[in-house]
Write a protein that holds these residues in place. Structure first.
Motif, mmCIF file in Angstrom:
data_model
loop_
_atom_site.group_PDB
_atom_site.id
_atom_site.type_symbol
_atom_site.label_atom_id
_atom_site.label_comp_id
_atom_site.label_asym_id
_atom_site.label_seq_id
_atom_site.Cartn_x
_atom_site.Cartn_y
_atom_site.Cartn_z
ATOM 1 N N ALA A 12 0.770 -1.246 -0.030
ATOM 2 C CA ALA A 12 0.016 -0.104 0.023
ATOM 3 C C ALA A 12 1.063 1.088 0.144
ATOM 4 N N SER A 67 2.358 1.766 -3.487
ATOM 5 C CA SER A 67 1.505 2.228 -4.507
ATOM 6 C C SER A 67 1.056 3.838 -4.368
ATOM 7 N N ALA A 68 0.986 4.146 -2.999
ATOM 8 C CA ALA A 68 0.487 5.350 -2.505
ATOM 9 C C ALA A 68 1.689 6.239 -2.999
ATOM 10 N N GLN A 107 -3.639 -9.241 -6.220
ATOM 11 C CA GLN A 107 -2.868 -8.275 -6.934
ATOM 12 C C GLN A 107 -1.879 -8.945 -7.975
#
Length: 285
Positions: A32, A35-36, A278
Motif C-alpha cells: 500500500a 502504491s500510494a 494483486q
C-alpha cells in the motif's frame, strides 16, 4: 475425552496468531505504501536531472520500506533474527544452494514469461550507476532482509522453522508483481530464509541478496568489464563449491511443518489471498 495436540494448541494461542497476522498486515502495508507513494510522486518530471529523479525514487523506496517496519515494530510479537556472526562452516554450502535455486528460479521465470508472451525487464533510467546500484541492489538487499528474514521470519518461528521460512517467503514473493517475478522471488525467498534460519544471522542473506541484485543489474545494463559478470555468475559459485568440497558443512535442515499451518491464522491467510489477487491482476492486465 478428546486429547489436545500440544503443537496445535500452541499455534492457536493469541500471541502466535497475532504474530502471523501482523506479518501479513506488514506485507500489505508495504504494498500500500509503495502504491500510494508512486501515485503521489507520479512519473519523473520532465527536465529533471537523472540523478535527482533517481534520488526521488530512492526516497520512495525507503519510505515504502519504513511503513511495514513501523507497523511490525509497534507491537513486536516475537524475537527477530539478528545481525550477528553466522555459524561457522555454513557459508559455502548456503551460497551454492542459493545460487542453484536462484538460477533455477530465473530460468523458470523466463520460461513463464515466454509462455505468457511478456516482454523482458524494463529499461533503467540514465542516472549515475552508483545511485542505481544503491536503489536497486543495496537498499533492497539490506531492507528486505531486515524486514522479511529478520522481523517476519523471527516472529513466525513459534509456528516451526519450516513454517517461518515458508511464511515469509510467500509474502516476499507475492510482493514482486506478476507471476514470473513471484516465481523467481519465491525460490530466492526460501533460500534466503533457509540461510537466516540455519546460520543464525542475517549477514549471509544480505550478502547473497546483494550479489543477486548486482548480477541482475549488470545483465540489464551491461556495465563493467567483460569479465566481471562471468566471474560473479560462475567464478564465485565455483569457489564456494571447492571450499565446500574441501571442508564439507552439514546440509541445512528445518524442523516442523510448512506454510500450510499458517492458514490456521485468518489474518495471515487473508493477506496472502489479497496479495495473490494483486499478483494475478499484475499478470493478466
Amino acid at each position: 475425552m478428546e486429547r489436545i495436540n500440544p503443537k496445535r494448541a500452541q499455534t492457536q494461542s493469541p500471541d502466535i496468531q497475532r504474530a502471523a497476522a501482523l506479518c501479513g498486515l506488514g506485507a500489505l502495508a508495504y504494498l500500500a505504501a509503495e502504491s500510494a507513494l508512486s501515485g503521489l510522486l507520479g512519473p519523473p518530471v520532465e527536465g529533471l536531472p537523472p540523478a535527482a529523479g533517481e534520488l526521488v525514487a530512492l526516497g520512495k523506496n525507503l519510505l515504502a520500506l519504513a511503513a511495514p517496519f513501523l507497523l511490525v515494530l509497534a507491537c513486536p510479537p516475537g524475537a527477530p533474527v539478528r545481525l550477528r556472526r553466522p555459524r561457522r562452516g555454513m557459508l559455502p554450502v548456503l551460497f551454492v544452494l542459493f545460487w542453484g535455486l536462484t538460477m533455477a528460479g530465473n530460468l523458470a521465470s523466463s520460461g513463464l514469461r515466454a509462455l505468457l508472451g511478456e516482454a523482458g525487464s524494463a529499461e533503467l533510467a540514465d542516472a549515475p550507476a552508483a545511485l542505481v546500484w544503491l536503489r536497486l541492489a543495496l537498499v533492497p538487499a539490506v531492507g528486505e532482509e531486515l524486514l522479511f528474514r529478520g522481523l517476519m521470519q523471527g516472529y513466525l518461528r513459534p509456528w516451526g522453522s519450516r513454517a517461518a521460512v515458508w511464511g515469509q517467503a510467500v509474502l516476499f514473493a507475492l510482493l514482486h508483481g506478476d507471476a514470473p517475478a513471484c516465481l523467481s522471488a519465491l525460490l530466492s525467498g526460501l533460500t534466503l530464509g533457509l540461510c537466516a534460519e540455519t546460520s543464525g544471522s542475517l549477514l549471509p542473506g544480505m550478502a547473497f541478496h546483494l550479489y543477486n541484485n548486482t548480477l541482475t543489474l549488470l545483465s540489464q545494463t551491461g556495465a563493467g568489464s567483460a569479465w566481471v559478470q562471468p566471474l560473479l555468475l560462475f567464478g564465485l559459485p565455483a569457489a564456494a563449491l571447492v571450499a565446500w568440497a574441501i571442508k564439507p558443512g552439514r546440509p541445512p535442515r528445518l524442523q516442523g511443518t510448512g506454510a500450510g499451518v499458517l492458514i490456521r491464522c485468518p489474518g495471515y491467510g487473508l493477506a496472502v489471498v489479497l496479495l495473490a489477487m494483486q499478483m494475478l491482476h499484475a499478470t493478466f492486465t
